[in-house]
Design a protein around this motif. Structure first.
Motif, PDB file in Angstrom:
ATOM      1  N   TRP A 128       0.827  -1.225   0.000  1.00  0.00           N
ATOM      2  CA  TRP A 128       0.000   0.000   0.000  1.00  0.00           C
ATOM      3  C   TRP A 128       0.850   1.260   0.000  1.00  0.00           C
ATOM      4  O   TRP A 128       0.492   2.258  -0.617  1.00  0.00           O
ATOM      5  N   LEU A 129       2.003   1.216   0.631  1.00  0.00           N
ATOM      6  CA  LEU A 129       2.794   2.443   0.722  1.00  0.00           C
ATOM      7  C   LEU A 129       3.386   2.799  -0.642  1.00  0.00           C
ATOM      8  O   LEU A 129       3.435   3.956  -1.029  1.00  0.00           O
ATOM      9  N   ASN A 130       3.806   1.770  -1.367  1.00  0.00           N
ATOM     10  CA  ASN A 130       4.324   2.053  -2.706  1.00  0.00           C
ATOM     11  C   ASN A 130       3.218   2.607  -3.606  1.00  0.00           C
ATOM     12  O   ASN A 130       3.424   3.601  -4.316  1.00  0.00           O
ATOM     13  N   ARG A 131       2.039   1.995  -3.553  1.00  0.00           N
ATOM     14  CA  ARG A 131       0.950   2.480  -4.410  1.00  0.00           C
ATOM     15  C   ARG A 131       0.559   3.904  -4.022  1.00  0.00           C
ATOM     16  O   ARG A 131       0.212   4.722  -4.877  1.00  0.00           O
ATOM     17  N   ALA A 132       0.632   4.207  -2.723  1.00  0.00           N
ATOM     18  CA  ALA A 132       0.312   5.568  -2.284  1.00  0.00           C
ATOM     19  C   ALA A 132       1.362   6.555  -2.811  1.00  0.00           C
ATOM     20  O   ALA A 132       1.031   7.639  -3.278  1.00  0.00           O
ATOM     21  N   LEU A 133       2.629   6.149  -2.763  1.00  0.00           N
ATOM     22  CA  LEU A 133       3.693   7.038  -3.241  1.00  0.00           C
ATOM     23  C   LEU A 133       3.537   7.308  -4.726  1.00  0.00           C
ATOM     24  O   LEU A 133       3.808   8.408  -5.199  1.00  0.00           O
ATOM     25  N   GLU A 134       3.097   6.292  -5.441  1.00  0.00           N
ATOM     26  CA  GLU A 134       2.919   6.471  -6.879  1.00  0.00           C
ATOM     27  C   GLU A 134       1.868   7.550  -7.145  1.00  0.00           C
ATOM     28  O   GLU A 134       1.932   8.258  -8.147  1.00  0.00           O
ATOM     29  N   ARG A 135       0.905   7.650  -6.226  1.00  0.00           N
ATOM     30  CA  ARG A 135      -0.198   8.598  -6.418  1.00  0.00           C
ATOM     31  C   ARG A 135       0.036   9.929  -5.715  1.00  0.00           C
ATOM     32  O   ARG A 135      -0.778  10.829  -5.826  1.00  0.00           O
TER      33      ARG A 135
ATOM     34  N   GLU B 238      -3.998  13.227   4.568  1.00  0.00           N
ATOM     35  CA  GLU B 238      -3.692  14.522   5.169  1.00  0.00           C
ATOM     36  C   GLU B 238      -2.200  14.827   5.190  1.00  0.00           C
ATOM     37  O   GLU B 238      -1.783  15.965   5.048  1.00  0.00           O
ATOM     38  N   HIS B 239      -1.406  13.784   5.387  1.00  0.00           N
ATOM     39  CA  HIS B 239       0.026  14.040   5.552  1.00  0.00           C
ATOM     40  C   HIS B 239       0.772  13.992   4.225  1.00  0.00           C
ATOM     41  O   HIS B 239       1.611  14.844   3.962  1.00  0.00           O
ATOM     42  N   LEU B 240       0.473  12.996   3.400  1.00  0.00           N
ATOM     43  CA  LEU B 240       1.210  12.875   2.133  1.00  0.00           C
ATOM     44  C   LEU B 240       0.376  13.325   0.932  1.00  0.00           C
ATOM     45  O   LEU B 240       0.801  13.164  -0.212  1.00  0.00           O
ATOM     46  N   SER B 241      -0.810  13.874   1.190  1.00  0.00           N
ATOM     47  CA  SER B 241      -1.658  14.413   0.113  1.00  0.00           C
ATOM     48  C   SER B 241      -2.019  13.389  -0.950  1.00  0.00           C
ATOM     49  O   SER B 241      -2.114  13.724  -2.130  1.00  0.00           O
ATOM     50  N   VAL B 242      -2.183  12.152  -0.564  1.00  0.00           N
ATOM     51  CA  VAL B 242      -2.636  11.149  -1.530  1.00  0.00           C
ATOM     52  C   VAL B 242      -4.134  11.374  -1.740  1.00  0.00           C
ATOM     53  O   VAL B 242      -4.891  11.418  -0.768  1.00  0.00           O
ATOM     54  N   PRO B 243      -4.583  11.551  -2.989  1.00  0.00           N
ATOM     55  CA  PRO B 243      -6.000  11.838  -3.236  1.00  0.00           C
ATOM     56  C   PRO B 243      -6.917  10.732  -2.704  1.00  0.00           C
ATOM     57  O   PRO B 243      -6.615   9.547  -2.852  1.00  0.00           O
ATOM     58  N   SER B 244      -8.035  11.138  -2.106  1.00  0.00           N
ATOM     59  CA  SER B 244      -8.974  10.176  -1.525  1.00  0.00           C
ATOM     60  C   SER B 244      -9.418   9.123  -2.525  1.00  0.00           C
ATOM     61  O   SER B 244      -9.545   7.939  -2.203  1.00  0.00           O
ATOM     62  N   ARG B 245      -9.652   9.576  -3.731  1.00  0.00           N
ATOM     63  CA  ARG B 245     -10.142   8.657  -4.752  1.00  0.00           C
ATOM     64  C   ARG B 245      -9.140   7.517  -4.998  1.00  0.00           C
ATOM     65  O   ARG B 245      -9.497   6.355  -5.133  1.00  0.00           O
ATOM     66  N   GLU B 246      -7.860   7.871  -5.010  1.00  0.00           N
ATOM     67  CA  GLU B 246      -6.822   6.851  -5.222  1.00  0.00           C
ATOM     68  C   GLU B 246      -6.710   5.938  -4.011  1.00  0.00           C
ATOM     69  O   GLU B 246      -6.457   4.744  -4.142  1.00  0.00           O
ATOM     70  N   LEU B 247      -6.895   6.518  -2.820  1.00  0.00           N
ATOM     71  CA  LEU B 247      -6.837   5.679  -1.618  1.00  0.00           C
ATOM     72  C   LEU B 247      -7.905   4.592  -1.684  1.00  0.00           C
ATOM     73  O   LEU B 247      -7.657   3.438  -1.335  1.00  0.00           O
ATOM     74  N   GLU B 248      -9.091   4.981  -2.130  1.00  0.00           N
ATOM     75  CA  GLU B 248     -10.180   4.010  -2.202  1.00  0.00           C
ATOM     76  C   GLU B 248      -9.968   3.014  -3.332  1.00  0.00           C
ATOM     77  O   GLU B 248     -10.259   1.832  -3.207  1.00  0.00           O
ATOM     78  N   ARG B 249      -9.473   3.513  -4.445  1.00  0.00           N
ATOM     79  CA  ARG B 249      -9.433   2.688  -5.645  1.00  0.00           C
ATOM     80  C   ARG B 249      -8.222   1.764  -5.713  1.00  0.00           C
ATOM     81  O   ARG B 249      -8.342   0.577  -5.940  1.00  0.00           O
ATOM     82  N   THR B 250      -7.049   2.333  -5.514  1.00  0.00           N
ATOM     83  CA  THR B 250      -5.846   1.539  -5.774  1.00  0.00           C
ATOM     84  C   THR B 250      -5.034   1.217  -4.515  1.00  0.00           C
ATOM     85  O   THR B 250      -4.396   0.181  -4.450  1.00  0.00           O
ATOM     86  N   VAL B 251      -5.054   2.131  -3.542  1.00  0.00           N
ATOM     87  CA  VAL B 251      -4.170   1.907  -2.388  1.00  0.00           C
ATOM     88  C   VAL B 251      -4.789   0.897  -1.426  1.00  0.00           C
ATOM     89  O   VAL B 251      -4.130  -0.049  -0.991  1.00  0.00           O
ATOM     90  N   PHE B 252      -6.069   1.084  -1.113  1.00  0.00           N
ATOM     91  CA  PHE B 252      -6.768   0.136  -0.230  1.00  0.00           C
ATOM     92  C   PHE B 252      -8.072  -0.312  -0.889  1.00  0.00           C
ATOM     93  O   PHE B 252      -9.153   0.138  -0.516  1.00  0.00           O
ATOM     94  N   PRO B 253      -7.978  -1.182  -1.893  1.00  0.00           N
ATOM     95  CA  PRO B 253      -9.195  -1.586  -2.591  1.00  0.00           C
ATOM     96  C   PRO B 253     -10.188  -2.244  -1.630  1.00  0.00           C
ATOM     97  O   PRO B 253      -9.784  -2.922  -0.680  1.00  0.00           O
ATOM     98  N   ASP B 254     -11.462  -2.048  -1.898  1.00  0.00           N
ATOM     99  CA  ASP B 254     -12.548  -2.637  -1.097  1.00  0.00           C
ATOM    100  C   ASP B 254     -12.457  -2.272   0.379  1.00  0.00           C
ATOM    101  O   ASP B 254     -12.669  -3.112   1.249  1.00  0.00           O
TER     102      ASP B 254
END
Lengths: 475, 411
Positions: free
Chosen positions: B140-147, B382-398
């Motif tokens: 998840w951390l790598n996918r978050a960094l990508e976004r 909030e801290h790394l500014s990862v967009p919410s949409r990406e968090l739901e879709r790719t970083v933490f699916p389902d």
């Protein structure tokens, strides 16, 4: 596939890396070379320095006892004369001073066997099973026992049945100590009931560590269909599987350092594990559960996956896994039958260099390929430390991971290159890498590597480039 | 010291589920000025949350833990004060100072979505960010960094160690680094290897990553001069020296303007099946080493500490009761810690389920009431500014059921 690939795969993937001349000796059929290695009993490690686990453990337990006694004495002495407590400090040093040289000579003997053997498949299988039934020297006494555990419980059984191997592992003092089973006490055992009658005694009970890892890591595998209830009940079944000791209290009795079934610690009564009822026959109750676990279809599948992952690919083809599981089941867990099914699997020969070497594979193959000296006891310690795979120290009962992604980190690659460079510097012009390259890599040798080695700036650099080549990183 | 009323923190997760518009607007507004740093410490082996953050105010706690129970602050074997229900393990003196300085948030009764008791699958879920073991092969951390927006950086993150833990594997450029005692390789050999790896995508990337990390390290990550390579954890003793070395290296990377902003490392030895100890003992020694490492991290980061959030998580908790060998077996919910100058701390966030026989999960473990992904999603947004949409879709699916916790970092 060209036949020359089969010798390169046989020596590098199934073996521990080719020694000069080995590929030529394999001639054209790597499969025959491997099958022949399965025909005689596994060669023991003949080193007069190495001692049986029973002796080592008995002595270690004595040292522990001495430490406890001197702590008590210090307590009394410091009450009488403050600052007088140094008996315990010197006793505290004795145990590591006793265990460390044992660890070093065991590592060294195992490494020498791997580097010099002409039956490398047997060494690889021994290492595979030791990793499957992993203990870790992070736990103090295991530093003295991991080597003898492998020599006694695993090596002699790698060409037997899985059931025998399993029983010899789970009754070995090293495993019982590593996963705390010697401490586990049935809550209704004689010992617990006796203790319960004494006021203020703390309650005794089970420790489910060994039972869980037998189910999860040694036999069925994590998806193998057992429940938390099975873990707890199985832990009760194997209460009493313990070690004889000279220590006071409840570890007194039996032959020090040897497996001992302590009936007074055993939880009485029939038990149901995975739906089967096991009447209470003391020690035999646990043996019966282990036998059934060894014959369970989930175990056949789990072992097949692990072997296929080790010898074929990180994500092994399901058809090959199914074939190995079938061989396991049909033969009643006869391991050589399973190994032969593996050798006969087309998939094992279809893709050269499918596996990224572990640090251990990398170091052993380097020593074999370059005929590096192994006489010094400390020869293997520094490279294993540097490359991050200290022998018998996986840090968890799951053992070392067996996928490329677990070992191919950027910093890890740099460490290999640094070691390759150090070896090159050390050998200098005493080694002709140009002539060695085809002998070690055979059909796997690429034109790019051959060219780079041939055009190196110095013989030392040629050695470095050979060891650091992509096809030497893999097997 | 900032004290929260029990009622208040119990309501926090409910509040978080609704979200606060104000907090999320602020988070967007400042992303261009801050230079956030994030450190993830994975505590492998299943940390005993009930020993580390003791619910001494729970009436069932002392009976479950017997003489290993921590008492109320101020008593013999007392915990360090958090607020009047939970206390910190006495080995965590630095963390307690952070709490007092409102730089530490403690989460309790928290769990990943994993509900079995295998370390290895539990760690897989902890790191892959899905609800199932082995469902994803990236972290998840790598996918978050990508976004996450990260201009001008070759490497977005660094793992302190030779290899890449699953949580950091994936498409974003990350590297691993560990100190070495061998002499530097000569440029010519490295050049030839770069050529030799040209047709090998994996090795070419790894070598480039390693050289990039070494270049940054040469600029300051090695400021812990005289660093030794990873020393083994000799005979199970607390690895204080190794932790100190790792956090110095991490600080060296994070201090750099153009260096990675995320660092990850592992700690081990939390699998306390036997002789766990209470206020003193095995677990206490481990915790003290970690506490000392965090103090070193703060010191080494200097002013950068103010931009930093450090999250410490484990795969699951341990049984509520002590087992037959004065330890604890594998359990479910546990505690986690978020500490650093960027953290809006001084809080315990827990919807406490209680420890009565009926409240325990499967009759044996602390029941989970807070999804780890709620913490991770709130923090990454909030801290790394990862967009919410990406968090739901790719970083933490389902993970829709796990609403992000808001307000975890300072605004």
């Amino acid at each position: 596939m060209r036949e020359s690939f089969t010798s390169a795969i046989a020596a590098n993937r199934f073996g521990l890396g080719a020694r000069p001349g080995e590929l030529a000796g394999i001639a054209d059929d790597g499969r025959d070379w491997l099958r022949a290695q399965l025909r005689a009993a596994p060669p023991p490690i003949a080193d007069p320095q190495l001692r049986p686990s029973q002796e080592i453990l008995a002595q270690a337990l004595e040292l522990r006892q001495e430490l406890r006694a001197s702590r008590k004495a210090d307590g009394a002495a410091s009450a009488a004369q403050p600052g007088a407590e140094d008996g315990a400090a010197s006793a505290l040093q004795k145990l590591p001073q006793f265990l460390r040289p044992i660890y070093v000579s065991e590592v060294s003997a195992r490494f020498r066997a791997a580097v010099t053997t002409d039956r490398p498949l047997i060494e690889r299988l021994t290492q595979f099973w030791t990793n499957h039934f992993a203990v870790s020297v992070d736990k103090q006494l295991l530093a003295g026992l991991a080597g003898s555990f492998e020599r006694e419980a695993i090596r002699p059984q790698v060409l037997g049945t899985f059931s025998e191997l399993l029983l010899s592992v789970e009754t070995h003092p090293a495993m019982l100590l590593y996963l705390d089973n010697h401490l586990s006490v049935g809550p209704h055992s004689e010992l617990a009931l006796r203790r319960g009658r004494r006021a203020q005694a703390r309650a005794l009970g089970i420790n489910e560590n060994l039972a869980r890892e037998i189910l999860e890591l040694h036999t069925l595998g994590v998806g193998g269909g057992y429940s938390q209830g099975d873990v707890t009940t199985f832990a009760e079944v194997i209460t009493g599987w313990s070690i004889g000791g000279a220590e006071g209290g409840r570890f007194a009795g039996g032959e020090p350092g040897k497996f001992l079934f302590r009936a007074g610690q055993h939880e009485p009564g029939a038990k149901r594990v995975l739906g089967t009822r096991y009447p209470d026959r003391g020690y035999e109750q646990g043996v019966a559960v282990l036998r059934d676990l060894a014959a369970h279809p989930a175990t056949a599948h789990f072992i097949a996956v692990k072997l296929a992952r080790h010898f074929i690919a990180d994500d092994p083809p399901p058809a090959a896994v199914a074939r190995l599981a079938q061989a396991f089941t049909v033969s009643g867990g006869d391991l050589p039958t399973v190994y032969r099914a593996l050798i006969d699997s087309r998939e094992a020969w279809a893709q050269p260099l499918a596996k990224y070497k572990t640090p251990s594979d990398y170091i052993v193959s380097g020593f074999r390929g370059l005929s590096l000296p192994v006489d010094a006891q400390h020869a293997p310690l520094a490279p294993y430390e540097l490359l991050g795979q200290r022998t018998w120290a996986p840090g968890s009962p799951a053992g070392w991971p067996d996928r490329g992604a677990d070992w191919d980190g950027a910093s890890a690659l740099m460490k290999r290159i640094e070691w390759a460079d150090a070896v090159g510097q050390r050998l200098g012009n005493r080694c002709d890498a140009v002539q060695l390259a085809p002998q070690l890599l055979g059909a796997n040798l690429s034109a790019a590597t051959a060219g780079a080695v041939a055009h190196a700036a110095s013989p030392a650099q040629a050695v470095t480039l050979l060891l650091a080549a992509p096809e030497f990183m893999r097997r | 010291m900032a004290r929260m009323q029990r009622r208040e923190f119990l309501n926090l997760s409910a509040l978080a589920a609704g979200g606060t518009l104000l907090a999320s607007r602020l988070a967007f507004g400042r992303s261009d000025t801050r230079k956030p740093r994030f450190v993830l410490i994975i505590m492998r082996g299943a940390l005993d949350g009930l020993a580390t953050v003791a619910p001494y105010g729970d009436r069932d706690y002392a009976a479950l833990r017997g003489d290993l129970a921590l008492r109320a602050p101020g008593e013999r074997n007392g915990a360090l004060p958090l607020e009047g229900f939970f206390g910190l393990h006495p080995a965590l003196a630095f963390l307690q100072q952070c709490y007092a300085a409102r730089e530490l948030t403690v989460f309790h009764a928290l769990a990943s979505p994993y509900r079995e008791r295998s370390h290895f699958d539990g760690q897989d879920v902890l790191e892959n960010g899905s609800a199932r073991a082995h469902a994803l092969t990236t972290g998840w951390l790598n996918r978050a960094l990508e976004r996450a927006p990260a201009p001008g950086q070759r490497e977005a993150g660094v793992a302190l160690g030779q290899n890449m833990p699953l949580v950091m594997r994936g498409p974003a450029a990350v590297t691993s680094w560990s100190a070495s005692k061998l002499t530097a390789l000569d440029e010519d050999t490295l050049g030839r290897l770069t050529d030799l790896y040209a047709n090998d995508a994996l090795l070419a990337t790894r070598l480039a990553d390693a050289l990039a990390a070494d270049a940054i390290a040469g600029d300051g990550a090695g400021s812990g001069a005289g660093m030794m390579p990873d020393a083994p954890d000799k005979n199970g003793q607390a690895p204080r020296a190794r932790y100190a070395q790792v956090v110095r290296a991490a600080a060296g990377f994070l201090r750099q303007e153009s260096g990675p902003k995320v660092a990850v490392f592992d700690t081990t030895g939390w699998d306390t099946h036997a002789n766990e100890g209470g206020a003193q003992g095995q677990l206490a020694a481990r915790l003290a080493s970690l506490d000392a490492a965090l103090a070193t991290l703060k010191q080494e980061l200097g002013a950068t500490w103010g931009d930093t959030a450090v999250l410490m998580v484990t795969e699951f908790g341990r049984t509520a009761a002590i087992n037959g060998t004065r330890g604890t077996d594998h359990g479910t919910a546990t505690a986690a810690f978020l500490v650093g100058g960027a953290v809006a701390g001084g809080r315990v966030i827990a919807d406490w389920p209680g420890l009565s026989a009926r409240a325990l999960y499967e009759g044996r473990d602390l029941a989970p009431t807070l999804d780890l992904r709620s913490v991770l999603k709130g923090l990454l947004h909030e801290h790394l500014s990862v967009p919410s949409r990406e968090l739901e879709r790719t970083v933490f699916p389902d993970s829709a059921a796990a609403q992000p916790l808001r307000g975890l970092v300072r605004t």
